[in-house]
Design a protein around this motif. Sequence first.
Motif, short mmCIF file in Angstrom:
data_model
loop_
_atom_site.label_atom_id
_atom_site.label_comp_id
_atom_site.label_asym_id
_atom_site.label_seq_id
_atom_site.Cartn_x
_atom_site.Cartn_y
_atom_site.Cartn_z
N ALA A 19 -0.75 10.77 -1.58
CA ALA A 19 -1.43 11.68 -0.61
C ALA A 19 -0.71 12.84 -0.45
O ALA A 19 -1.62 14.03 0.11
N CYS A 20 0.54 13.43 -0.82
CA CYS A 20 0.94 14.54 -0.73
C CYS A 20 1.26 15.14 -2.01
O CYS A 20 2.59 14.62 -2.70
N PRO A 21 0.52 15.97 -2.71
CA PRO A 21 0.77 16.26 -3.93
C PRO A 21 2.17 16.88 -4.47
O PRO A 21 2.53 16.57 -5.46
N PRO B 194 0.92 7.93 9.91
CA PRO B 194 0.30 6.59 9.94
C PRO B 194 1.18 5.28 9.39
O PRO B 194 0.94 4.26 9.81
N TRP B 195 2.01 5.46 8.15
CA TRP B 195 2.57 4.49 7.66
C TRP B 195 3.71 3.98 8.65
O TRP B 195 3.97 2.68 8.84
N LEU B 196 4.18 4.90 9.06
CA LEU B 196 5.21 4.67 10.34
C LEU B 196 4.84 3.94 11.50
O LEU B 196 5.29 3.09 12.01
N ARG C 215 0.82 -1.13 -0.02
CA ARG C 215 0.00 -0.11 0.18
C ARG C 215 0.86 1.24 0.04
O ARG C 215 0.57 2.41 -0.57
N VAL C 216 2.02 1.28 0.83
CA VAL C 216 2.74 2.32 0.83
C VAL C 216 3.39 2.73 -0.58
O VAL C 216 3.10 4.09 -0.92
N ILE C 217 3.75 2.04 -1.18
CA ILE C 217 4.35 2.05 -2.68
C ILE C 217 3.45 2.74 -3.58
O ILE C 217 3.79 3.28 -4.42
S1 SF4 Z 1 5.12 11.19 1.92
FE1 SF4 Z 1 2.92 11.41 1.38
S2 SF4 Z 1 2.46 10.52 -0.70
FE2 SF4 Z 1 4.58 9.82 0.06
S3 SF4 Z 1 4.02 7.85 1.07
FE3 SF4 Z 1 4.10 9.42 2.71
S4 SF4 Z 1 1.69 9.98 2.84
FE4 SF4 Z 1 2.20 8.95 0.72
#
Ligand code: SF4
Length: 254
Positions: free
Chosen positions: A39-41, A158-160, A33-35
Amino acid sequence: MTGPADLTEPAHTPGEVVTQAATAADLTGLDRRVIECRACPRLVDWRESVAATRRASFREQEYWGRPVPGFGPDDAPLAVLGLAPAAHGGNRTGRIFTGDRSGDVLFAALYRAGLANQPTSVSRDDGLTLRHTRIFPAVRCAPPDNKPTPAERDTCAPWLHREVELIRPTLRVVVALGAFAWAAWWPAFSRVYGQRPPSPRPAFGHGAIARCGATGPVLLGCYHVSQQNTFTGRLTPAMLDDVLARAKELAGLA
Ligand code: SF4
């Protein structure tokens, strides 16, 4: 992980990052999912424009140009927390600290410490494996000037947090590379361990140690392995060796 829960669209918003991270069943599913995350334009634009233009010396290579997941076994007692992938390092190769000078220093030290099977890290298929150690960045996309904004840091958190949660059963020590990673640890600690950080928060420093409550891992500070530190002698190989030796001792690996 397989099954319908993994067939999600890429995360396009902070809320979708929260949901997707929280429902990832394991590290494989999380990394998948991470790859895909978008979410960050600003960071999506940057990582993809770097991948499209390329550095002259890598012109023949196809850049990864996506978020970079963690690397290492899912039962690691030791974690190394970095800042973010480098534009022409992890953002090129698709593996954290791989293909840049920072990684050269870090993986050589991990090898000397017996935590990596080889001292070099040049590509995703170079045969490198880590022992007892998982490496992951606080922010998963390469940021311009290595500086994510506070909003980007928070969007990616949240990924971390889920990654820490998934390795929590074995995690004993976190080595924070630099002040950014040190600061990023505390929200992760609160989220995963359900405890407040010490107050006042322990200050970052090279060799600084912070105990994270009764159940959390030990946090160990280390100057970042950036060229700014290694070229100037602020961080020497011996200093890095000392930190990793201490981390192994605290993790019960020595
Ligand atoms: S930095 Fe932003 S776009 Fe890149 S993985 Fe994290 S949340 Fe997603």
